[in-house]
Design a protein around this motif. Structure first.
Motif, PDB file in Angstrom:
ATOM      1  N   LYS A   1       0.830  -1.210   0.000  1.00 11.57           N
ATOM      2  CA  LYS A   1       0.000   0.000   0.000  1.00 11.57           C
ATOM      3  C   LYS A   1       0.862   1.257   0.000  1.00 11.57           C
ATOM      4  CE  LYS A   1      -4.001  -2.160   0.313  1.00 11.57           C
ATOM      5  NZ  LYS A   1      -4.947  -2.177  -0.836  1.00 11.57           N
ATOM      6  N   CYS A   2       1.920   1.247   0.800  1.00 10.46           N
ATOM      7  CA  CYS A   2       2.769   2.439   0.898  1.00 10.46           C
ATOM      8  C   CYS A   2       3.584   2.676  -0.371  1.00 10.46           C
ATOM      9  CB  CYS A   2       3.705   2.316   2.100  1.00 10.46           C
ATOM     10  SG  CYS A   2       2.885   2.472   3.701  1.00 10.46           S
ATOM     11  N   SER A   3       3.712   1.661  -1.211  1.00 16.44           N
ATOM     12  CA  SER A   3       4.457   1.805  -2.463  1.00 16.44           C
ATOM     13  C   SER A   3       3.719   2.641  -3.495  1.00 16.44           C
ATOM     14  CB  SER A   3       4.758   0.425  -3.062  1.00 16.44           C
ATOM     15  OG  SER A   3       5.598  -0.331  -2.217  1.00 16.44           O
ATOM     16  N   SER A   4       2.430   2.845  -3.298  1.00 21.45           N
ATOM     17  CA  SER A   4       1.638   3.615  -4.254  1.00 21.45           C
ATOM     18  C   SER A   4       2.188   5.030  -4.392  1.00 21.45           C
ATOM     19  CB  SER A   4       0.177   3.671  -3.809  1.00 21.45           C
ATOM     20  OG  SER A   4      -0.371   2.376  -3.746  1.00 21.45           O
ATOM     21  N   LYS A   5       2.165   5.550  -5.608  1.00 21.11           N
ATOM     22  CA  LYS A   5       2.740   6.861  -5.875  1.00 21.11           C
ATOM     23  C   LYS A   5       2.046   7.982  -5.115  1.00 21.11           C
ATOM     24  CE  LYS A   5       4.630   5.874 -10.471  1.00 21.11           C
ATOM     25  NZ  LYS A   5       4.597   6.243 -11.917  1.00 21.11           N
ATOM     26  N   ASP A   6       0.745   7.816  -4.835  1.00 28.89           N
ATOM     27  CA  ASP A   6       0.018   8.887  -4.156  1.00 28.89           C
ATOM     28  C   ASP A   6       0.226   8.889  -2.651  1.00 28.89           C
ATOM     29  OD1 ASP A   6      -1.391   6.503  -3.937  1.00 28.89           O
ATOM     30  OD2 ASP A   6      -3.364   7.464  -3.987  1.00 28.89           O
ATOM     31  N   VAL A   7       0.888   7.877  -2.116  1.00 31.28           N
ATOM     32  CA  VAL A   7       1.176   7.817  -0.673  1.00 31.28           C
ATOM     33  C   VAL A   7       2.486   8.550  -0.411  1.00 31.28           C
ATOM     34  CG1 VAL A   7       1.736   6.302   1.264  1.00 31.28           C
ATOM     35  CG2 VAL A   7      -0.086   5.667  -0.329  1.00 31.28           C
ATOM     36  N   VAL A   8       2.416   9.631   0.365  1.00 32.32           N
ATOM     37  CA  VAL A   8       3.595  10.488   0.556  1.00 32.32           C
ATOM     38  C   VAL A   8       4.329  10.219   1.859  1.00 32.32           C
ATOM     39  CG1 VAL A   8       2.516  12.291  -0.839  1.00 32.32           C
ATOM     40  CG2 VAL A   8       2.328  12.392   1.662  1.00 32.32           C
ATOM     41  N   ALA A   9       3.736   9.363   2.737  1.00 32.06           N
ATOM     42  CA  ALA A   9       4.362   9.101   4.032  1.00 32.06           C
ATOM     43  C   ALA A   9       3.876   7.773   4.581  1.00 32.06           C
ATOM     44  CB  ALA A   9       4.058  10.230   5.022  1.00 32.06           C
ATOM     45  N   VAL A  10       4.647   7.226   5.526  1.00 34.11           N
ATOM     46  CA  VAL A  10       4.318   5.952   6.178  1.00 34.11           C
ATOM     47  C   VAL A  10       3.846   6.242   7.594  1.00 34.11           C
ATOM     48  CG1 VAL A  10       5.220   3.720   6.920  1.00 34.11           C
ATOM     49  CG2 VAL A  10       6.029   4.741   4.779  1.00 34.11           C
ATOM     50  N   GLY A  11       2.628   5.841   7.897  1.00 36.28           N
ATOM     51  CA  GLY A  11       2.060   6.073   9.219  1.00 36.28           C
ATOM     52  C   GLY A  11       0.637   6.553   9.121  1.00 36.28           C
ATOM     53  N   GLU A  12      -0.003   6.625  10.145  1.00 37.37           N
ATOM     54  CA  GLU A  12       0.492   6.949  11.477  1.00 37.37           C
ATOM     55  C   GLU A  12       0.900   5.669  12.183  1.00 37.37           C
ATOM     56  OE1 GLU A  12      -1.450   9.283  15.364  1.00 37.37           O
ATOM     57  OE2 GLU A  12      -2.416   9.349  13.415  1.00 37.37           O
ATOM     58  N   THR A  13       2.081   5.700  12.765  1.00 37.98           N
ATOM     59  CA  THR A  13       2.612   4.564  13.500  1.00 37.98           C
ATOM     60  C   THR A  13       3.176   5.070  14.821  1.00 37.98           C
ATOM     61  OG1 THR A  13       4.155   2.699  13.390  1.00 37.98           O
ATOM     62  CG2 THR A  13       4.884   4.779  12.386  1.00 37.98           C
ATOM     63  N   GLY A  14       3.774   4.176  15.593  1.00 34.21           N
ATOM     64  CA  GLY A  14       4.374   4.598  16.854  1.00 34.21           C
ATOM     65  C   GLY A  14       3.949   3.746  18.029  1.00 34.21           C
ATOM     66  N   LEU A  15       3.980   4.352  19.218  1.00 33.30           N
ATOM     67  CA  LEU A  15       3.691   3.631  20.460  1.00 33.30           C
ATOM     68  C   LEU A  15       2.741   4.444  21.325  1.00 33.30           C
ATOM     69  CD1 LEU A  15       7.361   2.590  21.412  1.00 33.30           C
ATOM     70  CD2 LEU A  15       5.690   1.239  20.103  1.00 33.30           C
ATOM     71  N   ASP A  16       1.760   3.751  21.916  1.00 34.63           N
ATOM     72  CA  ASP A  16       0.835   4.398  22.849  1.00 34.63           C
ATOM     73  C   ASP A  16       0.619   3.481  24.031  1.00 34.63           C
ATOM     74  OD1 ASP A  16      -1.453   5.441  24.227  1.00 34.63           O
ATOM     75  OD2 ASP A  16      -1.975   6.563  22.416  1.00 34.63           O
ATOM     76  N   TYR A  17       1.370   3.739  25.113  1.00 36.88           N
ATOM     77  CA  TYR A  17       1.243   2.936  26.328  1.00 36.88           C
ATOM     78  C   TYR A  17       0.193   3.512  27.273  1.00 36.88           C
ATOM     79  CZ  TYR A  17       5.811   0.981  24.933  1.00 36.88           C
ATOM     80  OH  TYR A  17       6.859   0.390  24.269  1.00 36.88           O
ATOM     81  N   PHE A  18      -0.316   4.690  26.974  1.00 41.89           N
ATOM     82  CA  PHE A  18      -1.330   5.305  27.823  1.00 41.89           C
ATOM     83  C   PHE A  18      -2.635   4.521  27.745  1.00 41.89           C
ATOM     84  CE2 PHE A  18      -4.827   8.295  28.631  1.00 41.89           C
ATOM     85  CZ  PHE A  18      -4.449   8.842  29.847  1.00 41.89           C
TER      86      PHE A  18
END
Length: 260
Positions: free
Chosen positions: A82-99
């Motif tokens: 999915k991220c390889s698509s030309k219209d995708v300009v960024a990867v995410g939202e990703t990260g960590l949420d321990y709250f």
């Protein structure tokens, strides 16, 4: 001109707003917002999100799986596809949420690493969410070379040491409407120290509407209120703040075409 560097247009409850998506975007443009980045939080919803905003050249998209939207293990191959698509300009939202999900630390960490690997493979910037996970977020960014694709810590609410660690990795820091909240003195003191050439502004719409719109559904038009608050803390004019944050956005998200 301004840019809303992080919003979720597909999650706006348009019926409650009494607006169409076209009207939401028109309202933003009337407030001199020239571009919006619509950020994906679920691979399962990505295609629907993409279709909703496809008709609007002033809206770009990302692709990723939010740490709180992981029903199953993130499929790294699907994420890469999915991220390889030309219209995708960024990867995410990703990260960590321990709250909200401390019990899912390990699965969140695995997914975060998958996103970093995809960003490196495609040379697309990361959009990172972190809450109550400062040390692990920075540690994984360092150990998995997130500085290679670079990216942004969005909706930043952490301390200056965390911001400095991210800046040292070449990342940008994005400020949301939380900056305008009465109890955000610590965040305002952090923003005061951040370099103008690494700042972005965002709404995170439909969430976290800034003062004086707090309590309402957030929308990209309100990013000017965030900009005004940041400008006041930084001691610069609103025009200067707009120039810096807009230039920073295009510097980071290089695939986004600048407004004519």
């Amino acid at each position: 001109m301004f840019v809303d560097s992080h919003c979720h247009l597909d999650r706006l409850e348009l019926d409650k707003l009494g607006l169409s998506l076209e009207q939401v975007i028109a309202h933003a443009q009337a407030q001199h917002i020239e571009h919006m980045l619509c950020v994906c939080v679920s691979l399962a919803e990505f295609e629907q999100m993409r279709a909703q905003v496809a008709a609007f050249p002033m809206v770009s998209i990302s692709c990723g799986e939010h740490p709180l939207h992981q029903q199953d293990k993130v499929a790294a191959e699907l994420l890469l596809e999915k991220c390889s698509s030309k219209d995708v300009v960024a990867v995410g939202e990703t990260g960590l949420d321990y709250f909200y999900a401390p019990e899912a630390k390990l699965s969140q960490q695995d997914a975060f690493v998958s996103h970093i690997d995809v960003a490196k493979a495609l040379n697309k910037p990361l959009i990172i969410h972190t809450r109550d996970a400062r040390a692990d977020t920075i540690a994984l960014m360092r150990s998995h070379q997130a500085d290679s694709p670079g990216g942004v810590l969005h909706c930043f609410t952490e301390d200056y040491d965390t911001a400095k660690a991210a800046l040292d990795l070449g990342f940008y820091i994005s400020i949301s409407g939380i900056m305008t909240f009465r109890n955000a003195d610590e965040l305002r003191s952090v923003v005061k120290k951040l370099p103008l050439d690494r700042l972005l502004i965002e709404t995170d719409a439909p969430y976290l509407a800034p003062v004086p719109f707090r309590g309402k559904t957030n929308q990209p038009a309100y990013v000017t209120a965030v900009a005004q608050a940041v400008a006041e803390v930084k001691g610069v004019s609103l025009q200067q703040l707009a120039q810096h944050t807009t230039a920073n956005f295009y510097q980071l998200f290089k695939q986004v075409k600048k407004a004519a």
